[in-house]
Write a protein that holds these residues in place. Structure first.
Motif, PDB file in Angstrom:
ATOM      1  N   LEU A   1       0.820  -1.215   0.000  1.00 11.56           N
ATOM      2  CA  LEU A   1       0.000   0.000   0.000  1.00 11.56           C
ATOM      3  C   LEU A   1       0.852   1.263   0.000  1.00 11.56           C
ATOM      4  CD1 LEU A   1      -2.914  -1.064   2.379  1.00 11.56           C
ATOM      5  CD2 LEU A   1      -3.032  -0.665  -0.095  1.00 11.56           C
ATOM      6  N   VAL A   2       2.118   1.129   0.379  1.00  9.42           N
ATOM      7  CA  VAL A   2       3.036   2.265   0.311  1.00  9.42           C
ATOM      8  C   VAL A   2       3.224   2.726  -1.140  1.00  9.42           C
ATOM      9  CG1 VAL A   2       5.213   0.982   0.127  1.00  9.42           C
ATOM     10  CG2 VAL A   2       5.167   3.188   1.281  1.00  9.42           C
ATOM     11  N   LEU A   3       2.954   1.839  -2.097  1.00  8.17           N
ATOM     12  CA  LEU A   3       3.058   2.204  -3.508  1.00  8.17           C
ATOM     13  C   LEU A   3       1.944   3.154  -3.944  1.00  8.17           C
ATOM     14  CD1 LEU A   3       3.973  -1.266  -5.060  1.00  8.17           C
ATOM     15  CD2 LEU A   3       5.495   0.672  -4.623  1.00  8.17           C
ATOM     16  N   VAL A   4       0.834   3.167  -3.228  1.00  6.36           N
ATOM     17  CA  VAL A   4      -0.312   4.001  -3.625  1.00  6.36           C
ATOM     18  C   VAL A   4       0.058   5.490  -3.641  1.00  6.36           C
ATOM     19  CG1 VAL A   4      -2.661   4.708  -3.026  1.00  6.36           C
ATOM     20  CG2 VAL A   4      -2.038   2.278  -2.998  1.00  6.36           C
TER      21      VAL A   4
ATOM     22  N   LEU B   1       2.987   6.774  -3.845  1.00  2.69           N
ATOM     23  CA  LEU B   1       4.033   6.935  -4.862  1.00  2.69           C
ATOM     24  C   LEU B   1       3.413   6.969  -6.261  1.00  2.69           C
ATOM     25  CD1 LEU B   1       6.748   4.517  -3.427  1.00  2.69           C
ATOM     26  CD2 LEU B   1       6.729   7.024  -3.347  1.00  2.69           C
ATOM     27  N   PHE B   2       2.436   6.112  -6.489  1.00  3.42           N
ATOM     28  CA  PHE B   2       1.728   6.095  -7.770  1.00  3.42           C
ATOM     29  C   PHE B   2       0.976   7.409  -7.982  1.00  3.42           C
ATOM     30  CE2 PHE B   2      -2.065   5.092 -10.317  1.00  3.42           C
ATOM     31  CZ  PHE B   2      -1.459   4.589 -11.455  1.00  3.42           C
ATOM     32  N   ILE B   3       0.296   7.879  -6.938  1.00  6.52           N
ATOM     33  CA  ILE B   3      -0.433   9.149  -7.033  1.00  6.52           C
ATOM     34  C   ILE B   3       0.514  10.284  -7.391  1.00  6.52           C
ATOM     35  CG2 ILE B   3      -1.679  10.897  -5.678  1.00  6.52           C
ATOM     36  CD1 ILE B   3      -3.029   8.527  -4.192  1.00  6.52           C
ATOM     37  N   GLY B   4       1.655  10.351  -6.729  1.00  3.81           N
ATOM     38  CA  GLY B   4       2.630  11.399  -7.021  1.00  3.81           C
ATOM     39  C   GLY B   4       3.157  11.313  -8.444  1.00  3.81           C
ATOM     40  N   THR B   5       3.451  10.115  -8.888  1.00  6.16           N
ATOM     41  CA  THR B   5       3.958   9.919 -10.254  1.00  6.16           C
ATOM     42  C   THR B   5       2.922  10.335 -11.285  1.00  6.16           C
ATOM     43  OG1 THR B   5       5.370   8.097  -9.533  1.00  6.16           O
ATOM     44  CG2 THR B   5       4.863   8.209 -11.887  1.00  6.16           C
ATOM     45  N   ILE B   6       1.700   9.874 -11.116  1.00  5.64           N
ATOM     46  CA  ILE B   6       0.627  10.203 -12.060  1.00  5.64           C
ATOM     47  C   ILE B   6       0.361  11.706 -12.066  1.00  5.64           C
ATOM     48  CG2 ILE B   6      -1.863   9.925 -12.464  1.00  5.64           C
ATOM     49  CD1 ILE B   6      -0.127   7.559 -13.422  1.00  5.64           C
ATOM     50  N   THR B   7       0.372  12.304 -10.889  1.00  3.83           N
ATOM     51  CA  THR B   7       0.125  13.747 -10.802  1.00  3.83           C
ATOM     52  C   THR B   7       1.196  14.519 -11.562  1.00  3.83           C
ATOM     53  OG1 THR B   7      -1.008  13.500  -8.681  1.00  3.83           O
ATOM     54  CG2 THR B   7      -0.175  15.700  -9.227  1.00  3.83           C
ATOM     55  N   GLN B   8       2.452  14.195 -11.335  1.00  2.00           N
ATOM     56  CA  GLN B   8       3.548  14.927 -11.972  1.00  2.00           C
ATOM     57  C   GLN B   8       3.658  14.640 -13.472  1.00  2.00           C
ATOM     58  OE1 GLN B   8       5.471  17.386 -10.564  1.00  2.00           O
ATOM     59  NE2 GLN B   8       3.907  17.122  -9.000  1.00  2.00           N
ATOM     60  N   ARG B   9       3.527  13.381 -13.858  1.00  2.00           N
ATOM     61  CA  ARG B   9       3.766  13.003 -15.256  1.00  2.00           C
ATOM     62  C   ARG B   9       2.566  13.266 -16.166  1.00  2.00           C
ATOM     63  NH1 ARG B   9       8.317  11.428 -16.334  1.00  2.00           N
ATOM     64  NH2 ARG B   9       7.828  10.635 -18.391  1.00  2.00           N
ATOM     65  N   PHE B  10       1.355  13.233 -15.606  1.00  3.22           N
ATOM     66  CA  PHE B  10       0.176  13.316 -16.459  1.00  3.22           C
ATOM     67  C   PHE B  10      -0.804  14.417 -16.071  1.00  3.22           C
ATOM     68  CE2 PHE B  10       1.754   8.959 -16.575  1.00  3.22           C
ATOM     69  CZ  PHE B  10       2.041   8.856 -17.920  1.00  3.22           C
ATOM     70  N   ILE B  11      -1.219  14.455 -14.819  1.00  2.00           N
ATOM     71  CA  ILE B  11      -2.280  15.382 -14.431  1.00  2.00           C
ATOM     72  C   ILE B  11      -1.861  16.835 -14.610  1.00  2.00           C
ATOM     73  CG2 ILE B  11      -3.681  16.219 -12.512  1.00  2.00           C
ATOM     74  CD1 ILE B  11      -3.846  13.300 -11.538  1.00  2.00           C
ATOM     75  N   ILE B  12      -0.717  17.213 -14.077  1.00  2.74           N
ATOM     76  CA  ILE B  12      -0.298  18.619 -14.184  1.00  2.74           C
ATOM     77  C   ILE B  12      -0.101  19.040 -15.643  1.00  2.74           C
ATOM     78  CG2 ILE B  12       1.566  20.245 -13.629  1.00  2.74           C
ATOM     79  CD1 ILE B  12       1.637  18.905 -10.832  1.00  2.74           C
ATOM     80  N   PRO B  13       0.586  18.245 -16.471  1.00  3.32           N
ATOM     81  CA  PRO B  13       0.678  18.641 -17.888  1.00  3.32           C
ATOM     82  C   PRO B  13      -0.688  18.701 -18.584  1.00  3.32           C
ATOM     83  CG  PRO B  13       2.374  17.031 -17.382  1.00  3.32           C
ATOM     84  CD  PRO B  13       1.470  17.106 -16.184  1.00  3.32           C
ATOM     85  N   GLU B  14      -1.591  17.756 -18.265  1.00  4.16           N
ATOM     86  CA  GLU B  14      -2.928  17.784 -18.862  1.00  4.16           C
ATOM     87  C   GLU B  14      -3.664  19.048 -18.437  1.00  4.16           C
ATOM     88  OE1 GLU B  14      -5.281  14.285 -18.016  1.00  4.16           O
ATOM     89  OE2 GLU B  14      -3.615  12.988 -18.567  1.00  4.16           O
ATOM     90  N   GLU B  15      -3.599  19.370 -17.156  1.00  2.00           N
ATOM     91  CA  GLU B  15      -4.280  20.568 -16.672  1.00  2.00           C
ATOM     92  C   GLU B  15      -3.709  21.834 -17.303  1.00  2.00           C
ATOM     93  OE1 GLU B  15      -4.154  20.385 -12.396  1.00  2.00           O
ATOM     94  OE2 GLU B  15      -5.932  19.093 -12.324  1.00  2.00           O
TER      95      GLU B  15
END
Length: 149
Positions: free
Chosen positions: A108-111, A113-127
């Protein structure tokens, strides 16, 4: 290598790591409780439903689901009224749910880390792309609707 920079690939990597942790973790860290199986199943099911609802809404609006592509429309209807990123939220629920189903609570510690990765790599550029293209409409949407929940 562009294919690796897609959210499903990152989710698959996180799931492989979760499964690997489940196989290698010491038995004394395992819970093996039926409630965890139920909770995990509900999270996975909920995540898949979120993803499906988001895909359907995006198809109705005739816009892309591919993160690196330019959106044709700003989707604010359906499940997008509740979350600006229901597909990513669904990914997170699937990851957490399978960690519970596979009795890999350590994973569950990966959750986050996954959120941070997705936010930085995809969400912020998409926004940023949506902000440039839809300006005031996107600003109003951000005020009404949270990024995750």
């Amino acid at each position: 290598m562009k294919w690796i920079d897609l959210p499903p690939v990152w989710l698959a990597l996180a799931l492989v790591m979760t499964w690997w942790i489940a196989q290698l973790q010491p038995m004394w860290l395992a819970f093996g409780h039926p409630a965890l199986d139920l909770a995990g199943g509900l999270l996975v099911g909920g995540g898949l439903v979120l993803m499906l609802l988001a895909f359907v809404e995006m198809r109705k609006q005739r816009t892309t689901v591919i993160p690196h592509m330019e959106a044709d429309h700003l989707v604010t209807t359906g499940i997008f009224r509740r979350s600006r990123n229901p597909i990513y939220l669904g990914d997170v629920l699937v990851l957490a749910g399978l960690a519970l189903r596979w009795d890999a609570t350590v994973a569950l510690v990966l959750v986050p880390l996954f959120i941070g990765t997705i936010t930085q790599r995809f969400i912020i550029p998409e926004e940023n792309r949506l902000r440039r293209k839809f300006r005031a409409d996107f600003a109003r949407y951000c005020q009404k609707t949270r990024r995750w929940l």
